[in-house]
Write a protein that holds these residues in place. Structure first.
Motif, PDB file in Angstrom:
ATOM      1  N   VAL A  76      47.425  34.596  58.301  1.00 20.02           N
ATOM      2  CA  VAL A  76      47.471  35.838  57.519  1.00 20.02           C
ATOM      3  C   VAL A  76      46.211  35.956  56.680  1.00 20.02           C
ATOM      4  CG1 VAL A  76      48.653  37.083  55.665  1.00 20.02           C
ATOM      5  CG2 VAL A  76      49.982  35.906  57.442  1.00 20.02           C
ATOM      6  N   THR A  77      45.565  37.088  56.761  1.00 15.33           N
ATOM      7  CA  THR A  77      44.387  37.357  55.936  1.00 15.33           C
ATOM      8  C   THR A  77      44.597  38.669  55.185  1.00 15.33           C
ATOM      9  OG1 THR A  77      43.279  38.534  57.754  1.00 15.33           O
ATOM     10  CG2 THR A  77      42.841  36.164  57.537  1.00 15.33           C
ATOM     11  N   GLY A  78      43.911  38.797  54.067  1.00 16.32           N
ATOM     12  CA  GLY A  78      43.964  40.038  53.310  1.00 16.32           C
ATOM     13  C   GLY A  78      45.073  40.108  52.286  1.00 16.32           C
ATOM     14  N   TRP A  79      45.985  39.144  52.286  1.00 16.29           N
ATOM     15  CA  TRP A  79      47.085  39.100  51.332  1.00 16.29           C
ATOM     16  C   TRP A  79      47.161  37.720  50.715  1.00 16.29           C
ATOM     17  CZ3 TRP A  79      48.909  43.827  50.499  1.00 16.29           C
ATOM     18  CH2 TRP A  79      48.869  44.762  51.530  1.00 16.29           C
ATOM     19  N   GLY A  80      47.487  37.660  49.423  1.00 23.32           N
ATOM     20  CA  GLY A  80      47.571  36.382  48.738  1.00 23.32           C
ATOM     21  C   GLY A  80      48.788  36.314  47.837  1.00 23.32           C
ATOM     22  N   VAL A  81      49.148  35.104  47.447  1.00 24.05           N
ATOM     23  CA  VAL A  81      50.292  34.902  46.559  1.00 24.05           C
ATOM     24  C   VAL A  81      50.081  35.685  45.267  1.00 24.05           C
ATOM     25  CG1 VAL A  81      51.549  33.187  45.191  1.00 24.05           C
ATOM     26  CG2 VAL A  81      50.867  32.663  47.546  1.00 24.05           C
ATOM     27  N   GLY A  82      51.107  36.410  44.855  1.00 22.91           N
ATOM     28  CA  GLY A  82      51.041  37.213  43.636  1.00 22.91           C
ATOM     29  C   GLY A  82      50.726  38.675  43.868  1.00 22.91           C
TER      30      GLY A  82
END
Length: 322
Positions: A76-82
């Protein structure tokens, strides 16, 4: 975590707030800490046993959520925790956590609250995919929307007006006529007192009713008209006059969002983010929320939906995450 389970098929009382296993993200997925979910007619049908589930679908109802990314799967790229997000689901939204393919995530539109955003993914994806991607609605055409003050109907009126269409809608009761006009409908018809066929012909019809509306819908279509049936509130059977179809060069489409592939849903979501989110952020299209209900009391939300007096979406709020 906790989730709303369906103890057995039946009335709202079969919905139970129970312990459930925490989801983990597969490759290409994220897990979302759910702030809120939203009720859809398909949830009611699932509870009643009228919407058979595929083996790979979640047993918990809920087709959309908003919340914060809690975990990210491989690739997964482009999204992060929080990250604050809203998401289109195949199911499982009535829960404190849910795993979702990353391609079905959307940002929260500017000016929209985290809880309020839970009511956007399903209706915007349904409206855009059916009015634009399937029916090809164009500026200057006339659209008929049945059920104009429901979640899908209220969004369809606004999006169609933003696209430059003339919009006619049916509603149930004289008090709702004025509300539909406030949303932007050029003509609002109380279907209990007036026949919508008298206001045609229509280039596009978006129908959530089905059943005996089929014959009148087709009769009301203009030449080269397109009927899109997305709901079966009046049942699955209706009379179809093939001569009307042939001589009008009309088309009848039956579609549903839930059974589409992940790839199809990702394409729809991408188009919604690109085309509908600017409408919302610019104030042309506004989310319509009737009320919020605690997720643990989802049964009350279902009672309210089935009573039919709501205007827009009913949201289920997970107080711990919201």
């Amino acid at each position: 975590m906790k989730a709303v389970s369906i103890r057995e098929h039946g009335g709202p009382e079969v919905l139970e707030w129970t312990e459930a296993e925490d989801p983990t993200p597969a490759a290409g997925e994220v897990v979302v800490d759910v702030a809120a979910s939203a009720l859809n007619r398909a949830d009611v049908m699932q509870r009643m046993g009228l919407y058979p589930l595929r083996p790979d679908w979640s047993p918990y109802p809920g087709l959309e959520v908003s919340g914060r990314v809690a975990a990210v799967g491989e690739g997964v790229t482009g999204w992060g925790v929080g990250d604050e997000v809203c998401a289109l689901l195949t199911g499982g939204g009535y829960a404190q956590k849910v795993a979702v393919p990353a391609g079905q995530l959307l940002t929260i539109p500017e000016g929209v609250g985290l809880v309020e955003a839970a009511g956007l993914p399903e209706v915007t994806a349904t409206v855009w995919s059916n009015l634009v991607m399937t029916a090809g609605l164009k500026a200057g055409e006339t659209l008929l929307v049945h059920g104009g003050l429901g979640g899908v109907g209220s969004m369809a009126i606004q999006v169609a007006k933003a696209l430059g269409a003339r919009v006619v809608t049916t509603v149930g009761g004289p008090e709702k006529v004025a509300r539909a006009r406030e949303l932007g409908a050029d003509v609002a018809i109380d279907h209990r007192a007036e026949d919508f066929t008298e206001h045609g012909p229509y280039d596009v019809i978006l129908d959530v009713v089905g059943g005996d509306y089929l014959e009148r819908n087709v009769r009301s279509l203009a030449a080269d008209g397109r009927l899109v049936v997305i709901g079966l509130q009046n049942g699955p059977e209706g009379r179809l006059d093939l001569a009307e179809i042939v001589f009008k060069r009309a088309s009848v489409h039956g579609t549903t969002l839930r059974t589409r592939s992940k790839e199809d849903k990702a394409e729809i979501v991408a188009q919604v983010q690109e085309n509908v989110w600017p409408m919302i952020e610019g104030g042309t299209v506004k989310p319509l929320v009737d009320r919020t209900v605690p997720m643990a009391d989802a049964a009350e939300g279902h009672r309210l939906m089935e009573a039919g007096g709501h205007l827009g979406k009913i949201l289920l709020v997970n107080d711990e995450s919201a």
